[in-house]
Enzyme design. Structure first.
Site, PDB file in Angstrom:
ATOM      1  N   LYS A  13     -48.411 -61.550   4.370  1.00  0.00           N
ATOM      2  CA  LYS A  13     -48.150 -63.000   4.431  1.00  0.00           C
ATOM      3  C   LYS A  13     -49.423 -63.773   4.776  1.00  0.00           C
ATOM      4  O   LYS A  13     -49.747 -64.763   4.144  1.00  0.00           O
ATOM      5  CB  LYS A  13     -47.061 -63.321   5.476  1.00  0.00           C
ATOM      6  CG  LYS A  13     -45.732 -62.638   5.213  1.00  0.00           C
ATOM      7  CD  LYS A  13     -44.634 -63.128   6.135  1.00  0.00           C
ATOM      8  CE  LYS A  13     -44.847 -62.785   7.606  1.00  0.00           C
ATOM      9  NZ  LYS A  13     -44.800 -61.341   7.910  1.00  0.00           N
ATOM     10  N   ARG A  88     -37.652 -66.699  12.213  1.00  0.00           N
ATOM     11  CA  ARG A  88     -37.440 -65.250  12.285  1.00  0.00           C
ATOM     12  C   ARG A  88     -36.024 -64.906  12.731  1.00  0.00           C
ATOM     13  O   ARG A  88     -35.688 -63.725  12.790  1.00  0.00           O
ATOM     14  CB  ARG A  88     -38.420 -64.641  13.295  1.00  0.00           C
ATOM     15  CG  ARG A  88     -39.673 -64.011  12.655  1.00  0.00           C
ATOM     16  CD  ARG A  88     -40.584 -63.632  13.789  1.00  0.00           C
ATOM     17  NE  ARG A  88     -41.444 -62.512  13.562  1.00  0.00           N
ATOM     18  CZ  ARG A  88     -42.757 -62.631  13.332  1.00  0.00           C
ATOM     19  NH1 ARG A  88     -43.300 -63.822  13.197  1.00  0.00           N
ATOM     20  NH2 ARG A  88     -43.507 -61.559  13.232  1.00  0.00           N
ATOM     21  N   ARG A 127     -54.850 -51.489  10.520  1.00  0.00           N
ATOM     22  CA  ARG A 127     -55.338 -52.868  10.390  1.00  0.00           C
ATOM     23  C   ARG A 127     -56.340 -53.240  11.481  1.00  0.00           C
ATOM     24  O   ARG A 127     -56.155 -52.937  12.649  1.00  0.00           O
ATOM     25  CB  ARG A 127     -54.137 -53.822  10.470  1.00  0.00           C
ATOM     26  CG  ARG A 127     -54.523 -55.284  10.393  1.00  0.00           C
ATOM     27  CD  ARG A 127     -53.337 -56.136  10.056  1.00  0.00           C
ATOM     28  NE  ARG A 127     -52.508 -56.427  11.207  1.00  0.00           N
ATOM     29  CZ  ARG A 127     -51.489 -57.280  11.186  1.00  0.00           C
ATOM     30  NH1 ARG A 127     -51.161 -57.891  10.059  1.00  0.00           N
ATOM     31  NH2 ARG A 127     -50.771 -57.496  12.260  1.00  0.00           N
ATOM     32  N   ARG A 160     -55.110 -55.422  16.955  1.00  0.00           N
ATOM     33  CA  ARG A 160     -54.185 -56.258  17.721  1.00  0.00           C
ATOM     34  C   ARG A 160     -53.395 -55.427  18.725  1.00  0.00           C
ATOM     35  O   ARG A 160     -53.060 -54.283  18.455  1.00  0.00           O
ATOM     36  CB  ARG A 160     -53.206 -56.941  16.753  1.00  0.00           C
ATOM     37  CG  ARG A 160     -53.703 -58.273  16.266  1.00  0.00           C
ATOM     38  CD  ARG A 160     -52.841 -58.847  15.182  1.00  0.00           C
ATOM     39  NE  ARG A 160     -51.405 -58.796  15.443  1.00  0.00           N
ATOM     40  CZ  ARG A 160     -50.507 -59.412  14.680  1.00  0.00           C
ATOM     41  NH1 ARG A 160     -50.892 -60.114  13.634  1.00  0.00           N
ATOM     42  NH2 ARG A 160     -49.222 -59.326  14.960  1.00  0.00           N
ATOM     43  N   ARG A 171     -41.304 -53.678  15.810  1.00  0.00           N
ATOM     44  CA  ARG A 171     -41.370 -54.919  15.029  1.00  0.00           C
ATOM     45  C   ARG A 171     -40.627 -54.778  13.709  1.00  0.00           C
ATOM     46  O   ARG A 171     -39.955 -55.708  13.266  1.00  0.00           O
ATOM     47  CB  ARG A 171     -42.843 -55.296  14.776  1.00  0.00           C
ATOM     48  CG  ARG A 171     -43.509 -55.867  16.030  1.00  0.00           C
ATOM     49  CD  ARG A 171     -45.009 -55.714  16.007  1.00  0.00           C
ATOM     50  NE  ARG A 171     -45.656 -56.530  14.998  1.00  0.00           N
ATOM     51  CZ  ARG A 171     -46.887 -56.286  14.524  1.00  0.00           C
ATOM     52  NH1 ARG A 171     -47.578 -55.242  14.954  1.00  0.00           N
ATOM     53  NH2 ARG A 171     -47.400 -57.074  13.635  1.00  0.00           N
TER      54      ARG A 171
HETATM   55  P1  AMP Z   1     -46.997 -62.020  13.734  1.00  0.00           P
HETATM   56  O1  AMP Z   1     -48.460 -62.280  13.868  1.00  0.00           O
HETATM   57  O2  AMP Z   1     -46.297 -62.993  12.828  1.00  0.00           O
HETATM   58  O3  AMP Z   1     -46.698 -60.582  13.371  1.00  0.00           O
HETATM   59  O4  AMP Z   1     -46.365 -62.257  15.179  1.00  0.00           O
HETATM   60  C1  AMP Z   1     -46.769 -61.504  16.295  1.00  0.00           C
HETATM   61  C2  AMP Z   1     -45.706 -61.563  17.384  1.00  0.00           C
HETATM   62  O5  AMP Z   1     -45.544 -62.919  17.810  1.00  0.00           O
HETATM   63  C3  AMP Z   1     -44.309 -61.130  16.967  1.00  0.00           C
HETATM   64  O6  AMP Z   1     -44.139 -59.720  17.015  1.00  0.00           O
HETATM   65  C4  AMP Z   1     -43.454 -61.843  18.006  1.00  0.00           C
HETATM   66  O7  AMP Z   1     -43.534 -61.210  19.280  1.00  0.00           O
HETATM   67  C5  AMP Z   1     -44.174 -63.182  18.144  1.00  0.00           C
HETATM   68  N1  AMP Z   1     -43.651 -64.178  17.177  1.00  0.00           N
HETATM   69  C6  AMP Z   1     -44.332 -64.777  16.162  1.00  0.00           C
HETATM   70  N2  AMP Z   1     -43.537 -65.638  15.505  1.00  0.00           N
HETATM   71  C7  AMP Z   1     -42.329 -65.582  16.117  1.00  0.00           C
HETATM   72  C8  AMP Z   1     -41.078 -66.219  15.893  1.00  0.00           C
HETATM   73  N3  AMP Z   1     -40.905 -67.102  14.895  1.00  0.00           N
HETATM   74  N4  AMP Z   1     -40.061 -65.917  16.722  1.00  0.00           N
HETATM   75  C9  AMP Z   1     -40.214 -65.047  17.744  1.00  0.00           C
HETATM   76  N5  AMP Z   1     -41.354 -64.397  17.998  1.00  0.00           N
HETATM   77  C10 AMP Z   1     -42.408 -64.653  17.188  1.00  0.00           C
END
Ligand code: AMP
Length: 214
Positions: A13, A88, A127, A160, A171
């Protein structure tokens, strides 16, 4: 253009969002990037989010809805936005619809990047991310030109804190339980466009272009 980029963690994404955001001239809003910036800055939101993120769990809906509500009110979102990582959960999707409806707006499209769980785990486990520009690399499929350094700004690449095997599995599980159901909702609203996310970034970009008719 008000669009949601949908897909499991590691679907690509973020990679696709950069070119789409340029193409449509709208900001790329990644909730993950916003939360990481909030953690770095030590804000209340960042502190609240930290343990959820590191455990691969979702940050509570009220926190996330607040973050997005504040962000999409900013002037650079007048012409639209590209949401990456939000919504989400069903309550987040409902809150987004309400926020948009309050301004007489609605979503134009939801683009779903389809990738298998096995590939997601491989992609995330290998990654490396640039902490400065957020560019991502992969130790096997997309290594940086100079080992450990970002091609764009030379910053030291990091892994990360939630790209560990345990957090990745969590996740993916959370995605299937809480996020995947949104796909059916968006499909029934006629917004969903599914694209095969397996391939080079250029190949996936071309499929997206065709799916959007852009
Ligand atoms: P991402 O970089 O999109 O993979 O997000 C990293 C982490 O941020 C996720 O595993 C969640 O812990 C948190 N996070 C990001 N976006 C959301 C969301 N819309 N709702 C809840 N947690 C989120």
């Amino acid at each position: 253009m008000r669009m949601v980029l949908f897909g499991p963690p590691g679907a690509g994404k973020g990679t696709q969002a950069s070119s789409l955001s340029q193409k449509f001239g709208v900001p790329h809003l990644s909730t993950g990037d916003m939360l990481r910036a909030a953690r770095k800055a030590g804000t209340a939101v960042g502190q609240k989010a930290a343990s959820f993120m590191d455990g691969g769990k979702l940050v509570p809906d009220d926190v996330m809805v607040g973050v997005i509500e504040e962000r999409i009110r900013l002037p650079d979102c007048t012409r639209g936005f590209l949401l990456d990582g939000f919504p989400r959960t069903i309550p987040q999707a409902e809150a987004l619809n309400r926020m948009l409806a309050n301004h007489g707006q609605k979503l134009d499209a939801v683009l779903s990047l389809e990738v298998s769980d096995g590939l997601v785990v491989d992609r995330l486990a290998g990654r490396w991310t640039c902490p400065v520009c957020q560019a991502t690399y992969h130790k096997v499929t997309l290594p940086p030109k100079l080992s450990g350094k970002c091609d764009k700004d030379g910053a030291e690449l990091i892994q990360r804190s939630d790209d560990t095997e345990t957090a990745i599995r969590k996740r993916v599980e959370v995605f299937h339980e809480q996020t995947d159901p949104l796909k059916e909702i968006y499909r029934s609203e006629g917004l969903l466009k599914s694209v095969d996310g397996v391939g080079t970034p250029g190949e996936v970009e071309e499929r997206i272009r065709q799916a959007l008719g852009a």
